[in-house]
Enzyme design. Structure first.
Site, PDB file in Angstrom:
ATOM      1  CG  ASP A  96      35.801  -6.361 -11.546  1.00 60.24           C
ATOM      2  OD1 ASP A  96      36.271  -5.916 -10.483  1.00 60.24           O
ATOM      3  OD2 ASP A  96      35.805  -5.727 -12.627  1.00 60.24           O
ATOM      4  CG  ASP A 197      36.196  -1.845  -8.161  1.00 62.53           C
ATOM      5  OD1 ASP A 197      36.379  -1.508  -9.335  1.00 62.53           O
ATOM      6  OD2 ASP A 197      35.511  -1.181  -7.358  1.00 62.53           O
ATOM      7  CD  GLU A 248      40.079   0.421 -10.568  1.00 60.41           C
ATOM      8  OE1 GLU A 248      39.742   1.182 -11.472  1.00 60.41           O
ATOM      9  OE2 GLU A 248      39.306   0.084  -9.647  1.00 60.41           O
TER      10      GLU A 248
HETATM   11  C1  GLC Z   1      36.452   1.046 -10.314  1.00 56.65           C
HETATM   12  C2  GLC Z   1      35.653   0.476 -11.463  1.00 56.65           C
HETATM   13  C3  GLC Z   1      34.598   1.476 -11.827  1.00 56.65           C
HETATM   14  C4  GLC Z   1      33.698   1.688 -10.636  1.00 56.65           C
HETATM   15  C5  GLC Z   1      34.490   2.066  -9.388  1.00 56.65           C
HETATM   16  C6  GLC Z   1      33.674   1.901  -8.160  1.00 56.65           C
HETATM   17  O1  GLC Z   1      37.165   2.165 -10.651  1.00 56.65           O
HETATM   18  O2  GLC Z   1      36.494   0.148 -12.522  1.00 56.65           O
HETATM   19  O3  GLC Z   1      33.880   1.109 -12.968  1.00 56.65           O
HETATM   20  O4  GLC Z   1      32.783   2.687 -10.908  1.00 56.65           O
HETATM   21  O5  GLC Z   1      35.626   1.260  -9.214  1.00 56.65           O
HETATM   22  O6  GLC Z   1      33.433   0.550  -7.893  1.00 56.65           O
END
Ligand code: GLC
Length: 542
Positions: A96, A197, A248
């Site tokens: 990640d 992320d 994401e």
């Molecule tokens: C993403 C992650 C989350 C985190 C955020 C900031 O949304 O999945 O868990 O808090 O990014 O890095």
């Protein structure tokens, strides 16, 4: 196009997966010990949420060093062992990459604090003498202003998340080079892919202006993101035919996601979007509950499936480490625990895209329904609690909201058996185990043909063996609000997927279909005119 549709990814949140050294915190060796379990389930890749050196203000999403393992999770040798043991079982490891921001404890930020100009240019710093007037009205996703005043800088720095998660200045070529170096470091070690992320937030405008949506449209899907992704692709994972990447995407659009994932663009393999997981936000506000809007959910599934069809590629998921458990959330676990858990599983495994399972989902783990604020660990939840308190909301009502929406709902330890702490650890875990671990656990389900676990195994093997499911076109069929129906077709062959989204029977009209074999059904029978509560079926068509 890379063939990713017959692959299955398992998301693993290491701190809650399995604790091999009994310190109450899951670790990398714990993952190694459970690889046979993951192989039995049938997954191809494991995406491990961050295990890098971190102060863990946001459970590891605040990375202090991208090339060092946090001792609480183990060592670099443990990662090497994990990569090689997983490989023996045909499982690839994905890491990640939290590249929008870095921890304020990172060497880069620490150097910047010391006055090192090179490193100050790694961040968005805006000089100012006025401590009470941030550069713009931008709001952090974890509450409060997105700007933090820092004496050493004589100004503010930008943080779209917690103030210890400092946004990295991708505009600076040196930053881009550093991050590409990180990717290549891991690829060389044998990591086969990455989850990026909040990667659609890495582009920022040249000027920081106020906006009605507190900055959101200015920093989301900025055109530079596409350029940055093309660059990292070319310089790192794009050199490996077998790499796998997922981005994401926060509050994104279909058009951008086509660009992010169309193979011709050479950016990413697939994307997570979250629109379908906001249909229980009242007026768009996460911290106000409302029952899920099934109509909107169905429409979003349809729009994203058809929108990306033949143009891009979706990552399909309903659970992850930021989302409450979907069976508790959109289903009815008090009366129909098995049925709701398997219904949502069927949806994930029959849509077009690459299915993702989040740990514990495969045994139907539910929200833990914590009753006191002391049980929560998540920074976002605790901030929300404090903000709602300040707005004079009643304690009871705030706790009710958290028990439905908090990210901790999915972060409780995996329930391995019915012993103390659910077999996760011999010591008290960092976050409490859900109280239903005696009823819901791996040990109870693994040899039971009719368990949620074995339903997932059947779905995985169906998905892998049936090209209609992994390669076929999707076409939606009109049905009432309580059911979702679609066809998957390829080379003149078709399958019908029938899903009931409610806890009562619903009528369906299938007169225009010639039904053949039932390939999967979460009930023993099917009467062709009525779907039972949360019934899900995949049926071959003539
Ligand atoms: C993403 C992650 C989350 C985190 C955020 C900031 O949304 O999945 O868990 O808090 O990014 O890095």
């Amino acid at each position: 196009m890379k063939k990713l549709g017959n692959k299955v990814v398992y998301e693993l949140y290491p701190s809650s997966f399995y604790d091999s050294n009994n310190d109450g915190y899951g670790d990398i060796k714990g993952i190694v010990e459970k690889l046979d379990y993951l192989q039995l389930l049938g997954v191809d890749y494991i995406w491990i949420t961050p295990v890098f050196k971190s102060p863990k203000n946001d459970n590891g999403y605040d990375v202090a060093n991208y090339c060092e393992i946090d001792p609480i999770f183990g060592s670099m040798e443990d990662v090497d062992l994990l990569i090689s043991e997983a490989k023996k079982r045909n499982i690839g490891i994905m890491l990640d990459m939290v590249f929008n921001h870095v921890s304020s404890e990172s060497q880069w930020f620490q150097e910047a604090l010391k006055g090192n100009k090179k490193y100050q240019d790694y961040f968005y710093i805006v000089k100012s003498d006025d401590k009470n007037s941030p550069p713009s009205n931008w709001v952090s996703k974890f509450g409060g202003s997105a700007w933090q005043y820092q004496e050493e800088f004589n100004g503010y720095y930008l943080h779209l998340f917690d103030k210890t998660q400092v946004d990295l200045k991708w505009k600076n070529k040196k930053v881009r080079k550093e991050l590409i170096k990180v990717l290549n470091f891991w690829l060389k070690k044998g990591i086969c892919g990455f989850r990026f992320d909040v990667v659609n937030l890495i582009g920022k405008p040249n000027e920081f202006k106020d906006s009605k949506d507190f900055g959101k449209h200015l920093y989301t899907d900025h055109p530079d993101v596409h350029e940055y992704l093309k660059l990292i692709n070319k310089k790192s994972f794009g050199k490996y035919d077998t790499s796998i990447t997922v981005g994401e995407m926060s509050s994104t659009t279909i058009d951008n996601c086509i660009k992010y994932t169309n193979p011709n663009e050479k950016e990413l393999d697939m994307v997570f979007n979250f629109h379908h997981l906001k249909v229980d936000y009242k007026n768009g506000n996460k911290w106000e509950n409302k029952p899920w809007d099934k109509k909107e959910f169905k429409q979003l599934i349809k729009d994203w499936q058809l929108g990306l069809q033949n143009k891009g590629w979706n990552a399909i998921f309903l659970n992850n480490h930021d989302q409450p458990r979907v069976n508790s959330r959109y289903g009815d676990v008090s009366k129909y625990w098995f049925e709701s858990s398997t219904l949502f599983a069927t949806l994930v495994f029959t849509l077009q895209g690459t299915p993702f399972i989040y740990q514990g989902e495969e045994i139907g783990m539910t929200n833990p329904y914590f009753k006191t604020i002391g049980e929560y660990r998540d920074v976002e939840s605790i901030n929300a609690y404090n903000e709602l308190k300040q707005k004079n909301k009643k304690e009871k009502d705030i706790l009710e909201i958290l028990s439905v929406k908090s990210r901790d709902n999915s972060r409780t330890p995996v329930q391995w058996d019915d012993s103390r702490y659910a077999g996760f650890s011999k010591s008290k875990p960092w976050i409490d185990v859900s109280s239903n671990y005696k009823q819901i656990n791996v040990k109870k389900q693994i040899y039971d043909e009719n368990s949620v676990f074995n339903f997932y195994r059947k779905l995985i093997s169906l998905r892998k063996s049936n090209e209609l499911l992994y390669d076929g076109n999707i076409e939606f069929i009109d049905s009432d609000e309580n059911t979702l129906m679609f066809k998957r077709s390829l080379n003149n062959k078709s399958l019908l997927v029938l899903l009931s989204l409610v806890n009562k029977p619903s009528k369906v009209n299938l007169s225009k279909f010639k039904l053949k074999d039932i390939l999967i059904n979460n009930y023993k029978d099917f009467d062709k005119k009525t779907l039972k509560p949360y019934q899900s079926l995949v049926i071959e068509l003539e």
